[in-house]
Design an enzyme around this catalytic site. Structure first.
Site, mmCIF file in Angstrom:
data_model
loop_
_atom_site.group_PDB
_atom_site.id
_atom_site.type_symbol
_atom_site.label_atom_id
_atom_site.label_comp_id
_atom_site.label_asym_id
_atom_site.label_seq_id
_atom_site.Cartn_x
_atom_site.Cartn_y
_atom_site.Cartn_z
ATOM 1 N N SER A 1 0.846 -1.192 0.000
ATOM 2 C CA SER A 1 0.000 0.000 0.000
ATOM 3 C C SER A 1 0.880 1.241 0.000
ATOM 4 O O SER A 1 1.797 1.360 0.812
ATOM 5 C CB SER A 1 -0.888 0.015 1.250
ATOM 6 O OG SER A 1 -1.363 1.327 1.489
ATOM 7 N N HIS B 1 -1.377 -1.753 -4.107
ATOM 8 C CA HIS B 1 -2.610 -1.447 -3.385
ATOM 9 C C HIS B 1 -2.791 0.066 -3.279
ATOM 10 O O HIS B 1 -1.948 0.772 -2.721
ATOM 11 C CB HIS B 1 -2.499 -2.075 -1.992
ATOM 12 C CG HIS B 1 -3.731 -2.037 -1.161
ATOM 13 N ND1 HIS B 1 -4.745 -2.970 -1.275
ATOM 14 C CD2 HIS B 1 -4.119 -1.191 -0.171
ATOM 15 C CE1 HIS B 1 -5.694 -2.710 -0.382
ATOM 16 N NE2 HIS B 1 -5.344 -1.632 0.296
ATOM 17 N N ASP C 1 -5.205 2.998 -1.900
ATOM 18 C CA ASP C 1 -6.263 3.257 -0.920
ATOM 19 C C ASP C 1 -6.999 4.545 -1.249
ATOM 20 O O ASP C 1 -6.484 5.643 -1.033
ATOM 21 C CB ASP C 1 -5.657 3.359 0.482
ATOM 22 C CG ASP C 1 -5.191 2.015 1.004
ATOM 23 O OD1 ASP C 1 -6.042 1.124 1.144
ATOM 24 O OD2 ASP C 1 -3.982 1.854 1.250
ATOM 25 N N MET D 1 -9.819 7.068 -0.359
ATOM 26 C CA MET D 1 -10.620 7.460 0.816
ATOM 27 C C MET D 1 -11.326 8.775 0.522
ATOM 28 O O MET D 1 -10.729 9.686 -0.056
ATOM 29 C CB MET D 1 -9.716 7.648 2.034
ATOM 30 C CG MET D 1 -8.895 6.429 2.399
ATOM 31 S SD MET D 1 -8.040 6.704 3.959
ATOM 32 C CE MET D 1 -6.935 5.283 3.975
ATOM 33 N N HIS E 1 -8.536 -0.238 -3.376
ATOM 34 C CA HIS E 1 -9.322 -0.454 -2.158
ATOM 35 C C HIS E 1 -10.129 0.816 -1.910
ATOM 36 O O HIS E 1 -9.582 1.835 -1.495
ATOM 37 C CB HIS E 1 -8.362 -0.754 -0.986
ATOM 38 C CG HIS E 1 -9.040 -0.917 0.329
ATOM 39 N ND1 HIS E 1 -8.350 -0.904 1.527
ATOM 40 C CD2 HIS E 1 -10.349 -1.113 0.660
ATOM 41 C CE1 HIS E 1 -9.203 -1.075 2.530
ATOM 42 N NE2 HIS E 1 -10.414 -1.187 2.031
ATOM 43 N N MET F 1 -12.421 2.959 0.011
ATOM 44 C CA MET F 1 -13.042 3.238 1.316
ATOM 45 C C MET F 1 -13.908 4.484 1.139
ATOM 46 O O MET F 1 -13.554 5.587 1.567
ATOM 47 C CB MET F 1 -11.942 3.443 2.376
ATOM 48 C CG MET F 1 -11.293 2.138 2.787
ATOM 49 S SD MET F 1 -9.694 2.374 3.572
ATOM 50 C CE MET F 1 -8.667 2.459 2.108
ATOM 51 N N MET G 1 -10.315 -6.684 6.895
ATOM 52 C CA MET G 1 -9.540 -5.584 7.493
ATOM 53 C C MET G 1 -9.060 -6.000 8.878
ATOM 54 O O MET G 1 -9.843 -6.470 9.709
ATOM 55 C CB MET G 1 -10.410 -4.321 7.632
ATOM 56 C CG MET G 1 -10.790 -3.632 6.333
ATOM 57 S SD MET G 1 -9.410 -3.037 5.332
ATOM 58 C CE MET G 1 -8.515 -1.971 6.474
ATOM 59 N N GLY H 1 -8.743 3.581 7.424
ATOM 60 C CA GLY H 1 -8.596 5.035 7.447
ATOM 61 C C GLY H 1 -7.152 5.501 7.525
ATOM 62 O O GLY H 1 -6.813 6.534 6.960
ATOM 63 N N PHE H 2 -6.326 4.740 8.225
ATOM 64 C CA PHE H 2 -4.952 5.202 8.428
ATOM 65 C C PHE H 2 -3.968 4.043 8.386
ATOM 66 O O PHE H 2 -4.295 2.930 8.825
ATOM 67 C CB PHE H 2 -4.834 5.920 9.785
ATOM 68 C CG PHE H 2 -5.722 7.119 9.880
ATOM 69 C CD1 PHE H 2 -5.281 8.354 9.414
ATOM 70 C CD2 PHE H 2 -7.016 7.009 10.385
ATOM 71 C CE1 PHE H 2 -6.130 9.464 9.472
ATOM 72 C CE2 PHE H 2 -7.860 8.107 10.442
ATOM 73 C CZ PHE H 2 -7.422 9.344 9.982
ATOM 74 N N GLY H 3 -2.784 4.333 7.881
ATOM 75 C CA GLY H 3 -1.709 3.350 7.930
ATOM 76 C C GLY H 3 -1.032 3.386 9.293
ATOM 77 O O GLY H 3 -1.311 4.251 10.125
ATOM 78 N N GLY H 4 -0.169 2.419 9.523
ATOM 79 C CA GLY H 4 0.657 2.428 10.726
ATOM 80 C C GLY H 4 -0.029 1.988 12.008
ATOM 81 O O GLY H 4 0.504 2.192 13.093
ATOM 82 N N ASP I 1 -5.400 -6.689 5.336
ATOM 83 C CA ASP I 1 -4.948 -5.304 5.201
ATOM 84 C C ASP I 1 -4.997 -4.629 6.564
ATOM 85 O O ASP I 1 -6.068 -4.525 7.172
ATOM 86 C CB ASP I 1 -5.873 -4.587 4.197
ATOM 87 C CG ASP I 1 -5.468 -3.148 3.931
ATOM 88 O OD1 ASP I 1 -4.399 -2.713 4.404
ATOM 89 O OD2 ASP I 1 -6.245 -2.464 3.239
ATOM 90 N N GLY I 2 -3.835 -4.165 7.010
ATOM 91 C CA GLY I 2 -3.761 -3.416 8.264
ATOM 92 C C GLY I 2 -2.800 -4.054 9.251
ATOM 93 O O GLY I 2 -3.051 -5.141 9.754
ATOM 94 N N GLY I 3 -1.665 -3.382 9.461
ATOM 95 C CA GLY I 3 -0.698 -3.884 10.435
ATOM 96 C C GLY I 3 0.015 -5.148 10.010
ATOM 97 O O GLY I 3 0.551 -5.881 10.845
ATOM 98 N N GLY J 1 1.690 -1.628 4.170
ATOM 99 C CA GLY J 1 1.954 -0.222 3.895
ATOM 100 C C GLY J 1 3.215 0.240 4.581
ATOM 101 O O GLY J 1 4.296 0.268 3.996
ATOM 102 N N SER J 2 3.079 0.569 5.868
ATOM 103 C CA SER J 2 4.249 1.117 6.562
ATOM 104 C C SER J 2 5.380 0.107 6.667
ATOM 105 O O SER J 2 6.549 0.492 6.643
ATOM 106 C CB SER J 2 3.856 1.675 7.932
ATOM 107 O OG SER J 2 2.911 0.866 8.549
HETATM 108 C C1 DX5 Z 1 -5.907 1.398 5.970
HETATM 109 C C2 DX5 Z 1 -5.574 1.015 4.556
HETATM 110 C C3 DX5 Z 1 -4.366 0.180 4.464
HETATM 111 C C4 DX5 Z 1 -3.125 0.840 5.004
HETATM 112 C C5 DX5 Z 1 -2.285 -0.231 5.573
HETATM 113 O O1 DX5 Z 1 -7.202 1.859 6.044
HETATM 114 O O2 DX5 Z 1 -6.628 0.310 3.957
HETATM 115 O O3 DX5 Z 1 -4.157 -0.313 3.153
HETATM 116 O O4 DX5 Z 1 -2.382 1.532 4.061
HETATM 117 O O5 DX5 Z 1 -1.192 0.356 6.183
HETATM 118 P P1 DX5 Z 1 -0.331 -0.462 7.226
HETATM 119 O O6 DX5 Z 1 0.251 -1.642 6.503
HETATM 120 O O7 DX5 Z 1 0.696 0.519 7.668
HETATM 121 O O8 DX5 Z 1 -1.244 -0.897 8.341
HETATM 122 ZN ZN ZN Z 2 -6.159 -0.735 2.055
#
Ligand code: DX5
Ligand code: ZN
Length: 220
Positions: A5, A29, A31, A33, A62, A64, A133, A138-141, A171-173, A193-194
């Site tokens: 991502s 990927h 995102d 939003m 993706h 959102m 999910m 909504g947010f990475g990291g 997806d997520g963490g 992502g991160s």
């Molecule tokens: C969060 C996104 C993810 C996000 C994942 O809402 O859908 O795709 O970028 O980021 P990480 O891998 O840092 O959790």
């Molecule tokens: Zn995503």
């Protein structure tokens, strides 16, 4: 499959950031939003359209966003390889899946942590990918929610029951510490992502994540 991502990349240099990782990624990927479905705003079709048209990039969109019936088909028509919308936002998920396929994309459905898979079960063979999910979107990291592992297992059961080649995405963490548990539970597409973009060598991290997931022998 690893689908990095770009959410935590430098979005003012989106094309360069995608070019850095696309050659070593299975998909990229993206995102989308809208600041309504989730409390954050990224980019829409006008920004990523050139990336969707680029045949070297397998775009994994993706969405959102609210009202995916209105917006999602255009991503597929523009050349996205896969388009995933949220079940919570869709009025007629079955119809939207078939529209996305007609436009040439794989059709994905996503569920937030608090949403069950009952509706996905009903969709059966209409779905090409189930996105579980593992953070609130909504947010990475954010930290991986390990209490989602049973849901990943359930999604894998539903995917295996369908006739087609249905993928299970997480997806997520997701990163080196968590990817193996996701693979063990039955996921086969991993969004990171991160873990990728905050690492010193994103390409090497992608290879490492892929090797970790591939090393897992899944128990059925
Ligand atoms: C969060 C996104 C993810 C996000 C994942 O809402 O859908 O795709 O970028 O980021 P990480 O891998 O840092 O959790
Ligand atoms: Zn995503």
């Amino acid at each position: 499959m690893i689908s990095p991502s770009v959410l935590n990349a430098d979005l003012s240099r989106l094309a360069e950031e995608v070019a850095r990782i696309a050659p070593v990624s299975d998909m990229v990927h993206l995102d989308v939003m809208d600041n309504h479905f989730v409390p954050n705003l990224t980019f829409g079709l006008p920004v990523i359209e050139p990336l969707l048209r680029d045949e070297r990039i397998k775009a994994d969109c993706h969405l959102m966003i609210d009202d995916p019936e209105r917006w999602a088909p255009a991503y597929a028509a523009a050349g996205a390889y896969s388009v995933t919308f949220h079940l919570e936002a869709a009025a007629d998920p079955a119809k939207l899946c078939s529209v996305l396929r007609e436009q040439g994309a794989r059709a994905g459905v996503a569920v937030k942590p608090g949403t069950g898979l009952e509706q996905v079960d009903v969709l059966g063979d209409l779905v090409d990918m189930i996105l579980v999910m593992t953070v609130e979107p909504g947010f990475g990291g954010q930290s991986f929610m390990s209490d989602m592992l049973p849901k990943i297992r359930k999604a894998r059961q539903l995917a295996d029951r369908a006739d087609g080649d249905v993928w299970v995405q997480v997806d997520g963490g997701v990163g080196p510490e968590t990817i193996e548990s996701c693979a063990e539970a039955g996921a086969n597409v991993f969004v990171a992502g991160s873990a990728v973009f905050k690492s010193e060598d994103p390409a090497a991290t992608i290879e490492r994540l892929r090797a970790l997931a591939a090393g897992v022998t899944r128990e059925h």
